[in-house]
Write a protein that holds these residues in place. Structure first.
Motif, mmCIF file in Angstrom:
data_model
loop_
_atom_site.group_PDB
_atom_site.id
_atom_site.type_symbol
_atom_site.label_atom_id
_atom_site.label_comp_id
_atom_site.label_asym_id
_atom_site.label_seq_id
_atom_site.Cartn_x
_atom_site.Cartn_y
_atom_site.Cartn_z
ATOM 1 N N LEU A 16 22.241 -75.923 29.071
ATOM 2 C CA LEU A 16 22.890 -76.263 30.332
ATOM 3 C C LEU A 16 24.333 -76.641 30.063
ATOM 4 N N ALA A 19 24.139 -81.149 33.911
ATOM 5 C CA ALA A 19 22.917 -81.477 34.647
ATOM 6 C C ALA A 19 23.004 -82.911 35.133
ATOM 7 N N CYS A 401 23.809 -72.542 39.616
ATOM 8 C CA CYS A 401 23.181 -73.858 39.619
ATOM 9 C C CYS A 401 21.800 -73.732 40.240
ATOM 10 N N ARG A 411 16.236 -82.619 39.276
ATOM 11 C CA ARG A 411 17.602 -82.574 38.775
ATOM 12 C C ARG A 411 18.269 -81.277 39.218
ATOM 13 N N GLY A 413 20.843 -78.415 37.636
ATOM 14 C CA GLY A 413 21.458 -77.924 36.413
ATOM 15 C C GLY A 413 22.424 -76.795 36.695
#
Length: 431
Positions: A16, A19, A401, A411, A413
């Motif tokens: 990533l 995040a 994303c 979440r 990322g």
């Protein structure tokens, strides 16, 4: 982002680039709105406690702006009008201000705030979709959705039109400048024009404007017993006041390619249409048997039922072309690149590793490129609390994303999509 906080990713996007933290839940929602600011530097998200694992029913979620470069958050508002799949339809306007849905004494509204959280005004209707000119918004009835399609409704919403005459509810529109609300398409008009019988459990949902803003697609759904439903995908053209039936029975996850082409998952089996319309799928034991048969048959079931992704021409013919028949064999959430004939999409969790796939599909080259595999790390058995990736391009088309869950916490990322774009046959956009 602390690298130690990141889950293990597999594929071209092996890490990533940013995040959100695990200290609270952060998420965006659906795949049809860009969460990136006009400058492409910030994202507008929703946030709630990380251990909040139930269907929201009026609880507060914070509306926050996240800068992934410095991992800083600014709270710009709060909302009681939200759900896990669609969020609060929070979105940036072209001037850098923000729009999101909320409830005011149960009434469905939208808040317009500045980047600093300053309240600009309240719009007297929730926003389901906003046209590119930011002049017209459309929406269904979120209380009706909560009753018949609860994953996408607002369970604390109240609306005087629910369960009343089909002449007084349907797809609504609001003039953004004046705040004037009108019933754009009543259920009675829709039923008459497409030749179906109105049912009390009918609802509309998922409106989405074509790039020019003259056409809007939306679902018209008859809810059935045991989580069955009969779905129709419709398109309405503002300039001609014309309503068109695009597909029915099994049709989902449309995405506009341009004003004349719509990408959608569909099934064209006339036999299944008869079975679904007759309510046979609601009989005890039928749906589990159908799911088992699909698992055993795999992609052969798609060929048998003529099921898969299609590109539909909205040129008066409604002709459709099957795409990615061999490379994308299951439904998912796709959206077109800002410039190229390239779709960003995902899969649902597989049954072996419980992993979702983030992928690209080139319309121009008929090429599928997996760019990441993500564990569906949801700490609940409630399917309504799933966390689909719902991937979204940034403003330039260089990054993607998506929402995901890591150790049970939602979440957002971000990954660099340029290597995958090159593998799909496109010159990558600049970062």
């Amino acid at each position: 982002m602390n690298p130690a906080d990141a889950p293990t990713f597999k594929g071209l996007a092996s890490t990533l680039t940013a995040a959100t933290p695990t200290s609270e839940a952060n998420f965006f929602g659906f795949y049809d709105i860009c969460p990136f600011s006009p400058s492409n530097e910030e994202l507008v998200l929703l946030s709630c406690p990380g251990d909040f694992l139930k269907m929201p029913a009026g609880e507060v979620a914070a509306v926050r702006v996240w800068n992934p470069e410095n991992d800083m958050f600014d709270t710009v508002g709060e909302t009681r009008g939200w759900n896990w799949q669609h969020g609060a339809r929070q979105q940036w306007l072209s001037d850098g201000t923000i729009l999101f849905n909320d409830l005011e004494n149960g009434r469905q509204v939208a808040r317009h705030v500045g980047r600093d959280g300053r309240m600009i005004r309240t719009i007297p209707m929730a926003v389901g979709a906003l046209n590119a000119a930011e002049t017209i918004a459309v929406s269904g009835n979120y209380e009706r959705l909560a009753k018949y399609y609860d994953t996408y409704g607002y369970h604390a919403a109240r609306n005087d039109h629910i369960d009343q005459s089909p002449h007084t509810d349907g797809l609504w529109a609001v003039d953004i400048a004046t705040g004037n609300v009108r019933l754009l398409l009543s259920y009675s008009r829709i039923a008459e024009e497409i030749g179906v019988e109105y049912k009390l459990s009918t609802f509309v949902s998922h409106p989405d404007f074509a790039p020019s803003g003259d056409i809007i697609s939306f679902f018209h759904i008859d809810a059935g017993a045991r989580d069955t439903s009969f779905m129709r995908l419709l398109a309405y053209r503002f300039s001609t006041d014309e309503l068109t039936l695009i597909g029915e029975e099994k049709v989902s996850h449309p995405a506009w390619i341009d004003d004349n082409r719509l990408w959608t998952w569909a099934r064209q089996s006339s036999a299944l249409k008869f079975v679904s319309r007759g309510g046979f799928l609601a009989l005890p034991g039928v749906r589990p048997l159908a799911r088992l048969a699909r698992r055993l048959m795999g992609s052969s079931a798609n060929a048998l039922l003529d099921e898969g992704f299609f590109v539909v021409q909205l040129d008066g013919t409604n002709s459709r072309r099957r795409v990615a028949a061999d490379s994308i064999t299951e439904d998912g959430h796709f959206s077109k690149h800002p410039e190229f004939e390239l779709m960003l999409g995902d899969t649902y969790p597989d049954e072996v590793d419980n992993e979702l796939t983030l992928l690209l599909y080139s319309l121009a080259h008929d090429r599928r490129v997996p760019i990441a595999r993500v564990l569906h790390d949801v700490h609940t058995n409630n399917p309504r609390l799933r966390c689909d990736l719902h991937p979204r391009w940034d403003r330039t088309g260089a990054r993607a994303c998506f929402d995901f869950m890591h150790e049970g916490v939602r979440r957002v990322g971000i990954v660099d999509a340029r290597q995958g774009m090159a593998a799909a046959g496109f010159v990558p956009m600049p970062a």
